[in-house]
Write an enzyme that holds these catalytic residues in place. Structure first.
Site, PDB file in Angstrom:
ATOM      1  N   GLU A  16       0.829  -1.211   0.000  1.00  0.00           N
ATOM      2  CA  GLU A  16       0.000   0.000   0.000  1.00  0.00           C
ATOM      3  C   GLU A  16       0.861   1.258   0.000  1.00  0.00           C
ATOM      4  O   GLU A  16       0.526   2.237  -0.651  1.00  0.00           O
ATOM      5  CB  GLU A  16      -0.961   0.005   1.204  1.00  0.00           C
ATOM      6  CG  GLU A  16      -2.097  -0.993   1.074  1.00  0.00           C
ATOM      7  CD  GLU A  16      -2.935  -0.795  -0.194  1.00  0.00           C
ATOM      8  OE1 GLU A  16      -2.997   0.323  -0.713  1.00  0.00           O
ATOM      9  OE2 GLU A  16      -3.519  -1.788  -0.675  1.00  0.00           O
ATOM     10  N   TYR A  99      -5.684   6.849   4.507  1.00  0.00           N
ATOM     11  CA  TYR A  99      -5.816   5.868   3.419  1.00  0.00           C
ATOM     12  C   TYR A  99      -5.132   4.543   3.796  1.00  0.00           C
ATOM     13  O   TYR A  99      -5.743   3.465   3.705  1.00  0.00           O
ATOM     14  CB  TYR A  99      -5.230   6.405   2.094  1.00  0.00           C
ATOM     15  CG  TYR A  99      -5.097   5.294   1.091  1.00  0.00           C
ATOM     16  CD1 TYR A  99      -6.216   4.832   0.416  1.00  0.00           C
ATOM     17  CD2 TYR A  99      -3.874   4.636   0.908  1.00  0.00           C
ATOM     18  CE1 TYR A  99      -6.127   3.751  -0.443  1.00  0.00           C
ATOM     19  CE2 TYR A  99      -3.766   3.561   0.049  1.00  0.00           C
ATOM     20  CZ  TYR A  99      -4.895   3.125  -0.623  1.00  0.00           C
ATOM     21  OH  TYR A  99      -4.810   2.048  -1.449  1.00  0.00           O
ATOM     22  N   ASP A 117      -8.947   6.331  -1.933  1.00  0.00           N
ATOM     23  CA  ASP A 117      -7.896   6.900  -2.795  1.00  0.00           C
ATOM     24  C   ASP A 117      -8.562   7.586  -3.991  1.00  0.00           C
ATOM     25  O   ASP A 117      -9.798   7.699  -4.050  1.00  0.00           O
ATOM     26  CB  ASP A 117      -6.894   5.818  -3.225  1.00  0.00           C
ATOM     27  CG  ASP A 117      -7.520   4.784  -4.159  1.00  0.00           C
ATOM     28  OD1 ASP A 117      -8.741   4.853  -4.399  1.00  0.00           O
ATOM     29  OD2 ASP A 117      -6.785   3.910  -4.653  1.00  0.00           O
TER      30      ASP A 117
END
Ligand code: SF4
Length: 331
Positions: A16, A99, A117
């Site tokens: 990520e 996020y 996102d």
């Protein structure tokens, strides 16, 4: 994608962070190399920072790598090397914003915490016809609330990945593939023919043009290199000493020696221009002019400078554009 085949929170975390600002195809080989070199949080925590930056070389936004290592050291010390599930503990780690918190929590731990996102913002704006700037924090919060409310009782990781995937492959910024979209019957933008009007995105900040000059100064088998101070752009990486020019290189060539003396206290004379390279970082679009140089350095070097042996160049972390200079030199 290798990170889709695992539930290892550490691997999901690494993927990520790498995927922020970087395309999937670029990330895959970096992710595989990283997991091979640092297979556990403890291994990452114990690694030398230069090795960590070397593994990130070319991915850009190097603070991501430094934060990953700092966070790994905290996790090793405070949580026995296991990424904490608790949201407050997870979001207190360096580099983990809303996020990443949502992505790790939902994908690795199946918790109902949304990861919003750019892809998710686009899909949800169209689906629910949200006429608000998706760059505003308020809009992001609103979208996060919608996605959170839509979580089912299970498969939350799959839901997070489905939102992202839909945005990345179907609900594209231009020409969304509505005819094959599983949400087409529910989508307000599709119904009202608004797909080219949504989402609303404020203009990007203007790019700034920069012209720089770097010198290659060699003494026997060593090169003079600059280590960027931590906290500055490209902090912790090594470069050939570089100065910013006030304008185009052909107009300001005569000033290069004086700029190096002022910046680093070294007397150099740029001779042949070896390369001109273009590169981008943050909002800058830079032209880097690379010169072979002759000159002298004082006994007490500027604290950011060091003579590095040619044999160590391959293991020294450089930003991608300076790694290209190394390739030229070594070839
Ligand atoms: S129907 Fe079209 S606009 Fe709506 S979510 Fe699907 S791809 Fe996006």
């Amino acid at each position: 994608m290798p990170w889709r085949k695992t539930k290892d929170p550490y691997a999901i975390w690494v993927s990520e962070i790498m995927l922020q600002q970087t395309q999937v195809d670029t990330v895959i080989p970096y992710f595989n190399r990283w997991m091979h070199t640092f297979p556990t949080i403890k291994k990452l925590a114990q690694a030398k920072d230069e090795k960590v930056l070397k593994m990130w070389e070319g991915l850009g936004y190097y603070s991501r790598a430094r934060n990953l290592q700092k966070a790994a050291q905290m996790v090793a010390k405070e949580h026995g090397g296991k990424l904490p599930k608790d949201s407050a503990q997870l979001s207190s780690l360096p580099g983990i914003g809303p996020y990443s918190l949502g992505a790790i929590s939902s994908i690795a731990f199946e918790l109902p915490i949304a990861a919003v996102d750019g892809n998710v913002l686009r899909v949800v704006s169209r689906l629910f016809e949200i006429h608000k700037n998706i760059k505003d924090k308020k809009t992001v919060d609103e979208v996060r609330e919608i996605v959170t409310a839509l979580f089912s009782d299970k498969d939350r990781g799959d839901m997070t990945q489905a939102w992202m995937e839909l945005g990345a492959t179907v609900c594209l910024p231009t020409n969304p593939k509505c005819l094959i979209c599983p949400l087409q019957k529910l989508c307000a933008a599709k119904k009202k023919n608004l797909t080219d009007k949504l989402p609303i995105v404020s203009k990007r900040p203007k790019t700034k043009k920069v012209v720089t000059a770097a010198i290659i100064l060699k003494r026997e088998n060593t090169f003079l290199l600059e280590k960027r101070p931590l906290g500055k752009i490209m902090g912790g990486l090594w470069l050939f000493p570089t100065v910013e020019l006030p304008g185009p290189v052909n107009k300001h060539k005569q000033e290069i020696s004086a700029l190096f003396e002022k910046e680093f206290g070294i007397k150099v004379k740029p001779a042949n221009q070896l390369l001109t390279l273009s590169h981008s970082y943050t909002v800058h679009r830079a032209q880097l002019n690379v010169f072979l140089a002759q000159g002298t350095t004082p006994k007490k070097l500027h604290p950011d400078l060091n003579w590095i042996n040619e044999s160590r160049l391959k293991e020294t972390p450089f930003p991608a554009v300076h790694a290209k200079i190394i390739d030229q030199i070594l070839n």
